[in-house]
Write a protein that holds these residues in place. Sequence first.
Motif, PDB file in Angstrom:
ATOM      1  N   LYS A   1     -10.987  -5.125  26.645  1.00  0.00           N
ATOM      2  CA  LYS A   1      -9.979  -5.862  25.880  1.00  0.00           C
ATOM      3  C   LYS A   1      -8.681  -6.033  26.645  1.00  0.00           C
ATOM      4  O   LYS A   1      -7.855  -6.861  26.288  1.00  0.00           O
ATOM      5  CB  LYS A   1      -9.652  -5.075  24.594  1.00  0.00           C
ATOM      6  CG  LYS A   1     -10.407  -5.481  23.376  1.00  0.00           C
ATOM      7  CD  LYS A   1      -9.802  -4.813  22.146  1.00  0.00           C
ATOM      8  CE  LYS A   1      -8.469  -5.363  21.726  1.00  0.00           C
ATOM      9  NZ  LYS A   1      -8.472  -6.315  20.631  1.00  0.00           N
TER      10      LYS A   1
ATOM     11  N   SER B   1     -10.315  -5.118  17.049  1.00  0.00           N
ATOM     12  CA  SER B   1     -10.816  -6.487  16.954  1.00  0.00           C
ATOM     13  C   SER B   1     -11.363  -6.896  18.331  1.00  0.00           C
ATOM     14  O   SER B   1     -10.864  -6.452  19.365  1.00  0.00           O
ATOM     15  CB  SER B   1      -9.697  -7.424  16.509  1.00  0.00           C
ATOM     16  OG  SER B   1      -8.534  -7.212  17.283  1.00  0.00           O
TER      17      SER B   1
ATOM     18  N   ASN C   1     -11.276  -9.362  20.343  1.00  0.00           N
ATOM     19  CA  ASN C   1     -10.625 -10.383  21.163  1.00  0.00           C
ATOM     20  C   ASN C   1     -10.060  -9.721  22.412  1.00  0.00           C
ATOM     21  O   ASN C   1      -9.836  -8.511  22.436  1.00  0.00           O
ATOM     22  CB  ASN C   1      -9.474 -11.024  20.368  1.00  0.00           C
ATOM     23  CG  ASN C   1      -8.550  -9.983  19.769  1.00  0.00           C
ATOM     24  OD1 ASN C   1      -8.988  -9.176  18.947  1.00  0.00           O
ATOM     25  ND2 ASN C   1      -7.305  -9.949  20.190  1.00  0.00           N
TER      26      ASN C   1
ATOM     27  N   SER D   1      -7.658 -12.988  16.723  1.00  0.00           N
ATOM     28  CA  SER D   1      -8.855 -12.185  16.431  1.00  0.00           C
ATOM     29  C   SER D   1     -10.058 -13.097  16.194  1.00  0.00           C
ATOM     30  O   SER D   1      -9.916 -14.191  15.660  1.00  0.00           O
ATOM     31  CB  SER D   1      -8.613 -11.316  15.195  1.00  0.00           C
ATOM     32  OG  SER D   1      -7.658 -10.336  15.482  1.00  0.00           O
TER      33      SER D   1
ATOM     34  N   HIS E   1       0.701 -10.655  19.313  1.00  0.00           N
ATOM     35  CA  HIS E   1      -0.701 -10.798  18.976  1.00  0.00           C
ATOM     36  C   HIS E   1      -1.010 -12.239  18.628  1.00  0.00           C
ATOM     37  O   HIS E   1      -0.122 -13.024  18.409  1.00  0.00           O
ATOM     38  CB  HIS E   1      -0.990 -10.009  17.692  1.00  0.00           C
ATOM     39  CG  HIS E   1      -1.473  -8.635  17.941  1.00  0.00           C
ATOM     40  ND1 HIS E   1      -0.915  -7.557  17.314  1.00  0.00           N
ATOM     41  CD2 HIS E   1      -2.455  -8.156  18.717  1.00  0.00           C
ATOM     42  CE1 HIS E   1      -1.557  -6.473  17.690  1.00  0.00           C
ATOM     43  NE2 HIS E   1      -2.489  -6.800  18.539  1.00  0.00           N
TER      44      HIS E   1
HETATM   45 MG    MG Z   1      -6.491  -6.591  17.051  1.00  0.00          MG
END
Ligand code: MG
Length: 299
Positions: free
Chosen positions: A26, A114, A116, A122, A203
Amino acid sequence: MPTETVYGLAGSIDHPEAIAEIFRRKGRPQDNPLIVHVASFEQAYALTTPEGAKVIDTLGRWLWPGPLTIVVPCSDQVPSEVSAGLDTVAIRMPSHQVLRDLITEAESPLAAPSANVSGRPSPTRAEHVRDDLGDEVFVLDGGPCEHGIESTVVQVIDGGLYVLRPGAISSRELENLDTGLAVHAASEPEHSVARSPGMKYRHYAPDAHIILCNTVHEVNEYLRSASELPLLLVPPGMEEAFSQCERRPLTTTTLFDELRRADSLQTETIVVLCDDSVRSNEALMNRLLKAAGIDRKGQ
Ligand code: MG
Ligand code: TXA
């Protein structure tokens, strides 16, 4: 793995190499702890103290299985890689049946953020995960996610229930439960310490530039002066107010989908109409402000 909120990148909490790999794949900062997903109350109790187990009973009996993540003191069953060295752990019992079966098969709680790449919206569909993480990651396709936005993260502090991250369960729903706990938003300035570590990172950002407008008038002003027509995200039912450019309905469930779709079409600018209905939706507003780069608290 599919969940009812967004797709997650999962590893057994008993498997330190898997946990390390999650952070690597990630590009996730090491100081941002993972949520541990359980299939039973017994699994949750083992991860916390007797005091934490009471909190889990108080909230979980109303909202588990479902999109509520409860932060409680951790037991020695929680590896420090999962909790990022904190003395608390975030636990969630998901309702998605495929995931519940997976946890049962794994015979261990699954830690998962998540799925992503850090900083991207996400994933709410299996193909979003493949787009971000490539074909080396095995994707269990459970269809499009029901909520399309992450779980609500809460913690009981000094007898109050603090929303550390707004999400699929609204504060109104929490207030309406018979828990005896007063609900506070962690974003209230006096409680700014009580935020999830992950909230300080930017984010949910697409490549496109995002402009938030409060009124139809503001949107029209923007359109009048724009050299290129943007994509418009508007509350459902408001599409008719604008005929000159492409409009898509804005809901909590479809926001991440729309942001990813816009990127795949190389959209340069997205204009979002944040009318009263949008502004009163704390989870949706939280994600929009982050996507627009306006909420960068802690950076
Ligand atoms: Mg997340
Ligand atoms: O719906 C969801 O919650 C999804 C699915 C996969 O379950 N998961 C998810 O995980 O959104 P992630 O890692 O993207 O976000 C977890 C959030 C982060 O903001 C993190 O900082 C916070 O939960 N968190 C985790 N452990 C915590 C703790 N001990 N104390 C406070 N916040 C914590």
